[in-house]
Design an enzyme around this catalytic site. Sequence first.
Site, short mmCIF file in Angstrom:
data_model
loop_
_atom_site.label_atom_id
_atom_site.label_comp_id
_atom_site.label_asym_id
_atom_site.label_seq_id
_atom_site.Cartn_x
_atom_site.Cartn_y
_atom_site.Cartn_z
N HIS A 61 25.86 39.85 13.50
CA HIS A 61 25.92 41.31 13.52
C HIS A 61 27.12 41.75 14.35
O HIS A 61 27.85 40.89 14.88
CB HIS A 61 24.61 41.91 14.05
N GLU A 62 27.27 43.06 14.50
CA GLU A 62 28.44 43.59 15.22
C GLU A 62 28.57 43.03 16.64
O GLU A 62 29.68 42.92 17.16
CB GLU A 62 28.37 45.13 15.31
N GLN A 109 14.49 25.48 21.26
CA GLN A 109 14.32 26.65 22.13
C GLN A 109 13.19 27.56 21.65
O GLN A 109 12.99 28.65 22.18
CB GLN A 109 15.63 27.40 22.32
N HIS A 159 27.92 39.99 17.60
CA HIS A 159 28.65 38.72 17.48
C HIS A 159 30.14 38.97 17.22
O HIS A 159 30.99 38.30 17.78
CB HIS A 159 28.10 37.89 16.31
N SER A 191 20.61 42.91 17.66
CA SER A 191 20.00 41.58 17.77
C SER A 191 19.70 41.09 16.37
O SER A 191 19.36 41.89 15.49
CB SER A 191 18.70 41.72 18.58
#
Length: 280
Positions: free
Chosen positions: A34-35, A61, A37, A185
């Site tokens: 997304h933006e 994780q 990143h 996110s």
Amino acid sequence: MRLIKSVEEMQQASLECRMMGRKIACVPTMGALHEGHLSLFEQAKESADVVVVSIFVNPTQFAPNEDFHSYPRDLDRDLGICQEKAVDFVFLPEADDMYPPDHSFFVGEEEISKILCGVSRPNHFRGVSTICTKLFNIILPDFVVVGMKDAQQAVLLNRLIRNLHFPIELIVGPTVRDDDGLALSSRNMGLSESQRKEALKIYQALCSAQQLTEKGIINSDRLIAEVTNHLGQSLRLRVIYVKAVNLDDMKDVREVTSGQTLLAVAVWMDQLRLIDNIVL
Ligand code: PAF
């Protein structure tokens, strides 16, 4: 853009870059770009000659009851974005190569990983430390770029880099938000319209505490109560924690120090776990 799946090929490509004196910046991701990143890609480009983006949904994780299987994945879209943004290398390892059948090593951390998100996700940061150590050894980056949205992860990685003597500089990019304040996110992709509306209350709650500090209220308990109360007005949000911590070591603070105190929140929104934070 060169797509590399093999560990040996990635290591070789990185060694060649280093031999040519080219600086490498790595942006580790789990995909569903997304933006947020993209802003990290930009910072990587500004700092180094070569940008390597890793895409790997790291199983270690996630706890067995968490969203590993439903974590958003859209590889074609991600590769298109990396191509468009002129990323030099995308490293896309196979799970069996990162964790071969005889895998028996983990990188454990004894302090930062035990607080905040580490309380309810006891093995999460061990998984993050382990995969990042592997990625650092494979990609051999001079710089690693991560986002402030995962502030605890950033502090953990900073400690990992220093404690394990990696010759790496960590760059932490600011949280990117939608116009209405929702922190970007990958997990937001799973939010329905109504859930998204509720999730907005997280940032609003953080802002309500920020406003109090602007009026001179710096007692952590008071600010935590404000945020908890704000979040409690939503029937769909369940508070996991609200904490005021020192930005460097994530330890609780009694009073806010301007620019040095992080107000961090984790909530359940229905079945989704969301986190956010602001520096007060
Ligand atoms: O923040 C993430 O996306 C992940 O925790 C990371 C750093 C890529 C490790 O799997």
